[in-house]
Design a protein around this motif. Structure first.
Motif, PDB file in Angstrom:
ATOM      1  N   ALA A 193       0.847  -1.204   0.000  1.00  0.00           N
ATOM      2  CA  ALA A 193       0.000   0.000   0.000  1.00  0.00           C
ATOM      3  C   ALA A 193       0.882   1.252   0.000  1.00  0.00           C
ATOM      4  O   ALA A 193       0.611   2.218  -0.722  1.00  0.00           O
ATOM      5  N   GLU A 194       1.942   1.223   0.799  1.00  0.00           N
ATOM      6  CA  GLU A 194       2.860   2.379   0.859  1.00  0.00           C
ATOM      7  C   GLU A 194       3.530   2.598  -0.491  1.00  0.00           C
ATOM      8  O   GLU A 194       3.717   3.729  -0.931  1.00  0.00           O
ATOM      9  N   GLU A 195       3.883   1.499  -1.143  1.00  0.00           N
ATOM     10  CA  GLU A 195       4.547   1.614  -2.452  1.00  0.00           C
ATOM     11  C   GLU A 195       3.619   2.327  -3.449  1.00  0.00           C
ATOM     12  O   GLU A 195       4.038   3.240  -4.157  1.00  0.00           O
ATOM     13  N   ILE A 196       2.364   1.930  -3.462  1.00  0.00           N
ATOM     14  CA  ILE A 196       1.417   2.567  -4.394  1.00  0.00           C
ATOM     15  C   ILE A 196       1.273   4.052  -4.055  1.00  0.00           C
ATOM     16  O   ILE A 196       1.347   4.914  -4.941  1.00  0.00           O
ATOM     17  N   LEU A 197       1.105   4.345  -2.772  1.00  0.00           N
ATOM     18  CA  LEU A 197       0.938   5.754  -2.387  1.00  0.00           C
ATOM     19  C   LEU A 197       2.217   6.562  -2.622  1.00  0.00           C
ATOM     20  O   LEU A 197       2.150   7.765  -2.846  1.00  0.00           O
ATOM     21  N   SER A 198       3.374   5.888  -2.597  1.00  0.00           N
ATOM     22  CA  SER A 198       4.623   6.629  -2.823  1.00  0.00           C
ATOM     23  C   SER A 198       4.663   7.206  -4.245  1.00  0.00           C
ATOM     24  O   SER A 198       5.222   8.265  -4.477  1.00  0.00           O
ATOM     25  N   PHE A 199       4.031   6.506  -5.181  1.00  0.00           N
ATOM     26  CA  PHE A 199       3.940   7.059  -6.542  1.00  0.00           C
ATOM     27  C   PHE A 199       2.982   8.250  -6.563  1.00  0.00           C
ATOM     28  O   PHE A 199       3.301   9.301  -7.095  1.00  0.00           O
ATOM     29  N   VAL A 200       1.821   8.045  -5.945  1.00  0.00           N
ATOM     30  CA  VAL A 200       0.803   9.111  -5.946  1.00  0.00           C
ATOM     31  C   VAL A 200       1.380  10.379  -5.318  1.00  0.00           C
ATOM     32  O   VAL A 200       1.157  11.489  -5.812  1.00  0.00           O
ATOM     33  N   LYS A 201       2.164  10.209  -4.234  1.00  0.00           N
ATOM     34  CA  LYS A 201       2.698  11.367  -3.508  1.00  0.00           C
ATOM     35  C   LYS A 201       3.642  12.219  -4.368  1.00  0.00           C
ATOM     36  O   LYS A 201       3.855  13.384  -4.092  1.00  0.00           O
ATOM     37  N   GLN A 202       4.213  11.604  -5.406  1.00  0.00           N
ATOM     38  CA  GLN A 202       5.121  12.364  -6.267  1.00  0.00           C
ATOM     39  C   GLN A 202       4.381  13.137  -7.356  1.00  0.00           C
ATOM     40  O   GLN A 202       4.971  13.923  -8.074  1.00  0.00           O
ATOM     41  N   ARG A 203       3.084  12.855  -7.539  1.00  0.00           N
ATOM     42  CA  ARG A 203       2.343  13.459  -8.645  1.00  0.00           C
ATOM     43  C   ARG A 203       1.718  14.783  -8.226  1.00  0.00           C
ATOM     44  O   ARG A 203       1.628  15.088  -7.042  1.00  0.00           O
ATOM     45  N   ALA A 204       1.240  15.549  -9.207  1.00  0.00           N
ATOM     46  CA  ALA A 204       0.637  16.854  -8.921  1.00  0.00           C
ATOM     47  C   ALA A 204      -0.653  16.647  -8.107  1.00  0.00           C
ATOM     48  O   ALA A 204      -1.603  16.037  -8.611  1.00  0.00           O
ATOM     49  N   PRO A 205      -0.699  17.146  -6.869  1.00  0.00           N
ATOM     50  CA  PRO A 205      -1.836  16.818  -5.989  1.00  0.00           C
ATOM     51  C   PRO A 205      -3.189  17.283  -6.514  1.00  0.00           C
ATOM     52  O   PRO A 205      -4.185  16.575  -6.362  1.00  0.00           O
ATOM     53  N   LEU A 206      -3.239  18.458  -7.140  1.00  0.00           N
ATOM     54  CA  LEU A 206      -4.542  18.933  -7.641  1.00  0.00           C
ATOM     55  C   LEU A 206      -5.003  18.073  -8.813  1.00  0.00           C
ATOM     56  O   LEU A 206      -6.198  17.823  -8.992  1.00  0.00           O
ATOM     57  N   ALA A 207      -4.036  17.619  -9.614  1.00  0.00           N
ATOM     58  CA  ALA A 207      -4.389  16.743 -10.745  1.00  0.00           C
ATOM     59  C   ALA A 207      -4.849  15.375 -10.231  1.00  0.00           C
ATOM     60  O   ALA A 207      -5.813  14.791 -10.755  1.00  0.00           O
ATOM     61  N   VAL A 208      -4.190  14.874  -9.187  1.00  0.00           N
ATOM     62  CA  VAL A 208      -4.613  13.595  -8.581  1.00  0.00           C
ATOM     63  C   VAL A 208      -6.058  13.727  -8.091  1.00  0.00           C
ATOM     64  O   VAL A 208      -6.922  12.885  -8.380  1.00  0.00           O
ATOM     65  N   ALA A 209      -6.343  14.826  -7.386  1.00  0.00           N
ATOM     66  CA  ALA A 209      -7.700  15.034  -6.857  1.00  0.00           C
ATOM     67  C   ALA A 209      -8.710  15.136  -7.999  1.00  0.00           C
ATOM     68  O   ALA A 209      -9.795  14.543  -7.941  1.00  0.00           O
ATOM     69  N   ALA A 210      -8.342  15.875  -9.044  1.00  0.00           N
ATOM     70  CA  ALA A 210      -9.264  16.057 -10.179  1.00  0.00           C
ATOM     71  C   ALA A 210      -9.514  14.728 -10.884  1.00  0.00           C
ATOM     72  O   ALA A 210     -10.647  14.416 -11.276  1.00  0.00           O
ATOM     73  N   ALA A 211      -8.467  13.919 -11.023  1.00  0.00           N
ATOM     74  CA  ALA A 211      -8.618  12.615 -11.692  1.00  0.00           C
ATOM     75  C   ALA A 211      -9.538  11.707 -10.880  1.00  0.00           C
ATOM     76  O   ALA A 211     -10.407  11.026 -11.432  1.00  0.00           O
ATOM     77  N   MET A 212      -9.357  11.716  -9.555  1.00  0.00           N
ATOM     78  CA  MET A 212     -10.199  10.855  -8.716  1.00  0.00           C
ATOM     79  C   MET A 212     -11.668  11.280  -8.797  1.00  0.00           C
ATOM     80  O   MET A 212     -12.567  10.457  -8.896  1.00  0.00           O
ATOM     81  N   LYS A 213     -11.885  12.594  -8.790  1.00  0.00           N
ATOM     82  CA  LYS A 213     -13.251  13.114  -8.884  1.00  0.00           C
ATOM     83  C   LYS A 213     -13.886  12.683 -10.211  1.00  0.00           C
ATOM     84  O   LYS A 213     -15.048  12.270 -10.260  1.00  0.00           O
ATOM     85  N   ALA A 214     -13.106  12.779 -11.289  1.00  0.00           N
ATOM     86  CA  ALA A 214     -13.658  12.443 -12.606  1.00  0.00           C
ATOM     87  C   ALA A 214     -13.958  10.944 -12.711  1.00  0.00           C
ATOM     88  O   ALA A 214     -14.985  10.543 -13.266  1.00  0.00           O
ATOM     89  N   VAL A 215     -13.074  10.102 -12.168  1.00  0.00           N
ATOM     90  CA  VAL A 215     -13.322   8.656 -12.237  1.00  0.00           C
ATOM     91  C   VAL A 215     -14.582   8.298 -11.438  1.00  0.00           C
ATOM     92  O   VAL A 215     -15.452   7.563 -11.919  1.00  0.00           O
ATOM     93  N   VAL A 216     -14.687   8.833 -10.229  1.00  0.00           N
ATOM     94  CA  VAL A 216     -15.864   8.527  -9.400  1.00  0.00           C
ATOM     95  C   VAL A 216     -17.140   9.060 -10.071  1.00  0.00           C
ATOM     96  O   VAL A 216     -18.213   8.457  -9.974  1.00  0.00           O
ATOM     97  N   ALA A 217     -17.006  10.173 -10.802  1.00  0.00           N
ATOM     98  CA  ALA A 217     -18.174  10.729 -11.518  1.00  0.00           C
ATOM     99  C   ALA A 217     -18.703   9.755 -12.567  1.00  0.00           C
ATOM    100  O   ALA A 217     -19.872   9.821 -12.941  1.00  0.00           O
ATOM    101  N   SER A 218     -17.853   8.836 -13.036  1.00  0.00           N
ATOM    102  CA  SER A 218     -18.309   7.874 -14.051  1.00  0.00           C
ATOM    103  C   SER A 218     -19.440   7.008 -13.529  1.00  0.00           C
ATOM    104  O   SER A 218     -20.244   6.507 -14.297  1.00  0.00           O
ATOM    105  N   VAL A 219     -19.488   6.826 -12.214  1.00  0.00           N
ATOM    106  CA  VAL A 219     -20.600   6.044 -11.660  1.00  0.00           C
ATOM    107  C   VAL A 219     -21.605   6.874 -10.864  1.00  0.00           C
ATOM    108  O   VAL A 219     -22.749   6.477 -10.716  1.00  0.00           O
ATOM    109  N   ASN A 220     -21.172   8.012 -10.360  1.00  0.00           N
ATOM    110  CA  ASN A 220     -22.064   8.747  -9.447  1.00  0.00           C
ATOM    111  C   ASN A 220     -22.677  10.018 -10.028  1.00  0.00           C
ATOM    112  O   ASN A 220     -23.480  10.670  -9.365  1.00  0.00           O
ATOM    113  N   GLU A 221     -22.273  10.421 -11.231  1.00  0.00           N
ATOM    114  CA  GLU A 221     -22.801  11.664 -11.812  1.00  0.00           C
ATOM    115  C   GLU A 221     -23.496  11.330 -13.119  1.00  0.00           C
ATOM    116  O   GLU A 221     -23.115  10.378 -13.808  1.00  0.00           O
ATOM    117  N   PRO A 222     -24.479  12.140 -13.508  1.00  0.00           N
ATOM    118  CA  PRO A 222     -25.179  11.842 -14.762  1.00  0.00           C
ATOM    119  C   PRO A 222     -24.257  11.946 -15.986  1.00  0.00           C
ATOM    120  O   PRO A 222     -24.451  11.234 -16.961  1.00  0.00           O
TER     121      PRO A 222
END
Ligand code: CAA
Length: 259
Positions: A193-222
């Motif tokens: 789990a730490e290994e996976i998060l270690s990659f995420v931690k190096q990425r642009a945080p606002l882009a990570v947040a935006a990507a997660m929001k968009a993926v979750v929108a695929s099931v939760n938004e019209p």
């Protein structure tokens, strides 16, 4: 943060949450759900936290479900309230978080326990873990989003089979149907789990947040495509986008500042 049913600690921008009711196989009673709701708010609001690793105490169970003993005399109305409250404050709150929650499934993940793992963004299972939604053995159905999230993750056919047979599956079977991302030996669970998060931690945080929001929108938004278009556009307005591109051109590592 002091909790009765959770052990929490923050290290290297990761919040570690261990559900700590080992004698009851970490079953989710009301107090544990309340504490989980609080810790989710904390994770979302605290800049120091970039990701969360959620696991269960001991080697036997991640979480063996909702606490069966607590709702044995519930009315229909109370049952509905339990499901609505739990879904809103814990399960949906995890899914809607823009910080990645990784479930480290260290043993039985049953009923509400599998639902908790499924609300997380990434699931890693120990090789001896067992998973299932046994609610129909109790005369119930999953109430913390299980009918929806299992269907999203593995498709309608497998979801119906798992839910109406109530049979448990092994980590290997779970990986085969896409229910877990990785299987590792129990001792390597948190490290994976730490290994996976270690990659995420190096990425642009606002882009990570935006990507997660968009993926979750695929099931939760019209219209998830529209959410993606708008989030994509907003990325161009961030300093981190300029830094990411500049670092690429200058052949260096980017230094992101979450702006
Ligand atoms: N709620 C409350 N207590 C639980 C529990 C649960 N979900 N699961 C286990 N426990 C308790 C047991 O009662 C037992 O306590 P005591 O020692 O005080 O009797 C202790 O944890 C150890 O459990 P077992 O003795 O049963 O351990 P085992 O190795 O024989 O079996 C197991 C392990 C197969 C996981 C079994 O405990 C089990 O089937 N648990 C229930 C699983 C389940 O049905 N989960 C769904 C709950 S309903 C739900 O989650 C609804 C929803 O979607 C909202």
């Amino acid at each position: 943060m002091a909790y009765q049913n959770l052990i929490t600690t923050v290290k290297d921008n990761i919040l570690y949450v261990t559900i700590n009711r080992e004698k009851a196989l970490n079953a989710l009673n009301k107090d544990t759900l309340t504490e989980l709701a609080e810790v989710i708010v904390y994770a979302n609001e605290t800049d120091e936290v970039l990701g969360v690793i959620l696991t269960g105490a001991g080697e036997k169970a991640f979480v063996a479900g909702a606490d069966i003993k607590e709702f044995s005399d519930y009315t229909g109305k109370q049952g509905e309230e339990l499901a609505r409250n739990g879904q809103e404050k814990v399960f949906n709150a995890i899914e809607n978080s823009t910080k990645p929650f990784v479930a480290a499934i260290n043993g039985f993940a049953l009923g509400g326990g599998l639902e908790l793992a499924m609300a997380c963004h990434i699931r890693i299972a120990a090789d001896q873990a067992k998973m299932g939604l046994p609610e129909v053995t109790l005369g119930l159905i999953p109430g913390y989003g299980g009918t929806q999230r299992l269907t999203q993750l593995v498709g309608k056919g497998k979801a119906i089979e798992l839910i109406i047979t109530a049979n448990m599956i092994t980590a290997v079977e779970a990986e085969k149907i896409g229910l877990v991302n990785h299987i590792v030996p129990q001792a390597d669970l948190v490290a994976k789990a730490e290994e996976i998060l270690s990659f995420v931690k190096q990425r642009a945080p606002l882009a990570v947040a935006a990507a997660m929001k968009a993926v979750v929108a695929s099931v939760n938004e019209p219209d998830g495509y529209q959410v993606e278009i708008e989030a994509f556009g907003k990325c161009f307005e961030t300093a981190d986008f300029k830094e990411g591109v500049a670092a690429f051109v200058e052949k260096r590592k980017p230094v992101f500042v979450k702006k």
